[in-house]
Scaffold this motif. Structure first.
Motif, PDB file in Angstrom:
ATOM      1  N   VAL A 154      -9.920  12.565   4.192  1.00 27.18           N
ATOM      2  CA  VAL A 154      -8.625  11.971   3.843  1.00 27.18           C
ATOM      3  C   VAL A 154      -7.653  12.199   4.988  1.00 27.18           C
ATOM      4  O   VAL A 154      -7.804  13.133   5.770  1.00 27.18           O
ATOM      5  CB  VAL A 154      -8.038  12.542   2.525  1.00 27.18           C
ATOM      6  CG1 VAL A 154      -8.831  12.092   1.331  1.00 27.18           C
ATOM      7  CG2 VAL A 154      -7.956  14.049   2.567  1.00 27.18           C
ATOM      8  N   TYR A 192       0.839  -1.209   0.000  1.00 21.26           N
ATOM      9  CA  TYR A 192       0.000   0.000   0.000  1.00 21.26           C
ATOM     10  C   TYR A 192       0.875   1.262   0.000  1.00 21.26           C
ATOM     11  O   TYR A 192       0.613   2.216  -0.743  1.00 21.26           O
ATOM     12  CB  TYR A 192      -0.941   0.009   1.218  1.00 21.26           C
ATOM     13  CG  TYR A 192      -1.805   1.241   1.241  1.00 21.26           C
ATOM     14  CD1 TYR A 192      -2.948   1.309   0.450  1.00 21.26           C
ATOM     15  CD2 TYR A 192      -1.452   2.351   2.001  1.00 21.26           C
ATOM     16  CE1 TYR A 192      -3.729   2.462   0.426  1.00 21.26           C
ATOM     17  CE2 TYR A 192      -2.221   3.504   1.973  1.00 21.26           C
ATOM     18  CZ  TYR A 192      -3.358   3.558   1.188  1.00 21.26           C
ATOM     19  OH  TYR A 192      -4.117   4.703   1.149  1.00 21.26           O
ATOM     20  N   GLN A 229      -7.478   4.779  -2.237  1.00 22.58           N
ATOM     21  CA  GLN A 229      -8.451   4.017  -1.441  1.00 22.58           C
ATOM     22  C   GLN A 229      -7.740   2.864  -0.720  1.00 22.58           C
ATOM     23  O   GLN A 229      -7.099   2.037  -1.363  1.00 22.58           O
ATOM     24  CB  GLN A 229      -9.540   3.439  -2.350  1.00 22.58           C
ATOM     25  CG  GLN A 229     -10.378   4.488  -3.064  1.00 22.58           C
ATOM     26  CD  GLN A 229     -11.236   5.305  -2.123  1.00 22.58           C
ATOM     27  OE1 GLN A 229     -11.595   4.862  -1.026  1.00 22.58           O
ATOM     28  NE2 GLN A 229     -11.577   6.516  -2.545  1.00 22.58           N
ATOM     29  N   THR A 250      -4.590   9.100   2.088  1.00 26.15           N
ATOM     30  CA  THR A 250      -5.450   7.918   2.225  1.00 26.15           C
ATOM     31  C   THR A 250      -6.900   8.349   2.450  1.00 26.15           C
ATOM     32  O   THR A 250      -7.170   9.230   3.268  1.00 26.15           O
ATOM     33  CB  THR A 250      -4.954   7.064   3.410  1.00 26.15           C
ATOM     34  OG1 THR A 250      -3.623   6.626   3.119  1.00 26.15           O
ATOM     35  CG2 THR A 250      -5.841   5.863   3.652  1.00 26.15           C
ATOM     36  N   ALA A 251      -7.814   7.699   1.751  1.00 25.84           N
ATOM     37  CA  ALA A 251      -9.244   8.011   1.900  1.00 25.84           C
ATOM     38  C   ALA A 251      -9.816   7.359   3.151  1.00 25.84           C
ATOM     39  O   ALA A 251      -9.514   6.214   3.464  1.00 25.84           O
ATOM     40  CB  ALA A 251     -10.008   7.511   0.672  1.00 25.84           C
ATOM     41  N   TYR A 252     -10.642   8.143   3.867  1.00 23.98           N
ATOM     42  CA  TYR A 252     -11.413   7.634   5.009  1.00 23.98           C
ATOM     43  C   TYR A 252     -12.852   8.065   4.756  1.00 23.98           C
ATOM     44  O   TYR A 252     -13.300   9.078   5.284  1.00 23.98           O
ATOM     45  CB  TYR A 252     -10.919   8.245   6.326  1.00 23.98           C
ATOM     46  CG  TYR A 252      -9.567   7.752   6.750  1.00 23.98           C
ATOM     47  CD1 TYR A 252      -9.440   6.712   7.664  1.00 23.98           C
ATOM     48  CD2 TYR A 252      -8.399   8.325   6.230  1.00 23.98           C
ATOM     49  CE1 TYR A 252      -8.200   6.245   8.043  1.00 23.98           C
ATOM     50  CE2 TYR A 252      -7.150   7.860   6.612  1.00 23.98           C
ATOM     51  CZ  TYR A 252      -7.055   6.825   7.523  1.00 23.98           C
ATOM     52  OH  TYR A 252      -5.816   6.367   7.897  1.00 23.98           O
ATOM     53  N   GLU A 268      -9.172   0.418   0.884  1.00 18.79           N
ATOM     54  CA  GLU A 268      -9.979  -0.808   0.760  1.00 18.79           C
ATOM     55  C   GLU A 268     -10.111  -1.589   2.071  1.00 18.79           C
ATOM     56  O   GLU A 268      -9.860  -2.784   2.133  1.00 18.79           O
ATOM     57  CB  GLU A 268      -9.399  -1.689  -0.362  1.00 18.79           C
ATOM     58  CG  GLU A 268      -9.517  -0.998  -1.706  1.00 18.79           C
ATOM     59  CD  GLU A 268      -8.778  -1.686  -2.834  1.00 18.79           C
ATOM     60  OE1 GLU A 268      -8.219  -2.776  -2.606  1.00 18.79           O
ATOM     61  OE2 GLU A 268      -8.774  -1.126  -3.940  1.00 18.79           O
ATOM     62  N   GLU A 310      -7.503   0.473   6.525  1.00 17.61           N
ATOM     63  CA  GLU A 310      -7.083   1.666   7.261  1.00 17.61           C
ATOM     64  C   GLU A 310      -7.391   1.616   8.754  1.00 17.61           C
ATOM     65  O   GLU A 310      -7.257   2.618   9.458  1.00 17.61           O
ATOM     66  CB  GLU A 310      -7.736   2.908   6.629  1.00 17.61           C
ATOM     67  CG  GLU A 310      -9.246   3.033   6.836  1.00 17.61           C
ATOM     68  CD  GLU A 310     -10.093   2.215   5.866  1.00 17.61           C
ATOM     69  OE1 GLU A 310     -11.303   2.457   5.825  1.00 17.61           O
ATOM     70  OE2 GLU A 310      -9.565   1.330   5.168  1.00 17.61           O
TER      71      GLU A 310
END
Length: 197
Positions: free
Chosen positions: A137, A113, A175, A131-133, A177, A180
């Motif tokens: 982010v 990642y 993402q 990183t997307a949350y 996936e 996280e």
């Protein structure tokens, strides 16, 4: 080759971990901190760990190949640890193309990642790659050169998310996936250790 330095934030007191130092909790054949270091070293030779609470105790778990610094103001919050860590990196490695900030308690975000983040960052070295949350982010995120000064000026509980918010038009998002997950409680830790091979 893009020159990326990595900063691992490991200064917190793990106040919700029932007296245990989160950094030293067993993970696979090492600890959460050991695992974070191994993953970071697969991405960059320049890895710095910021310690704070129980620093002397945790320091013994850090290999000689990794820089570590102690943030005596760790209680002021994540911003002070980022500031101190970035200042240290820039003394040791004055010209990285980007600084990747990651947490000690996200063990599912491993080297593949982090390398994806790096590849995305390499497509545009002027953008934050984060990183997307969901709708938000955060870190792990790589910050470009022109934001290093802002990182050194962070203080208190304002972490990297504040800078990400301020530069939201200059962000590239990846993402995670479902990987996280932060280990913030013993319950989350126990659940993850049971379900992670």
């Amino acid at each position: 080759m893009t020159n990326i330095s990595i900063l691992i934030l490991a200064a917190g007191a793990s106040s919700r971990m029932k007296g245990k130092a989160k950094q030293l909790l067993p993970w696979k054949d090492t600890t959460l901190l050991g695992h974070a270091i191994v993953q970071a070293k697969k991405v960059s030779d320049s890895v710095t760990v910021v310690l704070g609470a129980r620093a002397e105790h945790i320091q013994n778990a850090i290999p000689n190949t990794v820089e570590s610094i102690h943030n005596s103001n760790w209680e002021l919050g994540m911003g002070s640890s980022i500031s101190k860590g970035v200042q240290h990196i820039l003394k040791e490695n004055p010209s990285p193309d980007g600084i990747l900030i990651m947490l000690v308690d996200q063990p599912l975000l491993e080297a593949p990642y982090l390398n994806q983040l790096k590849s995305k960052f390499e497509k545009d070295l002027s953008k934050i790659t984060a990183t997307a949350y969901g709708e938000k982010v955060g870190v792990p995120a790589i910050f470009p050169k022109h934001l290093f000064l802002e990182l050194t000026q962070l203080s208190g509980n304002f972490g990297a998310r504040q800078i990400i918010k301020a530069h939201k038009k200059q962000i590239s998002v990846l993402q995670p996936e479902g990987k996280e997950i932060d280990i913030d409680t013993i319950e989350t830790y126990n659940q993850l250790t049971k379900t992670t091979p």
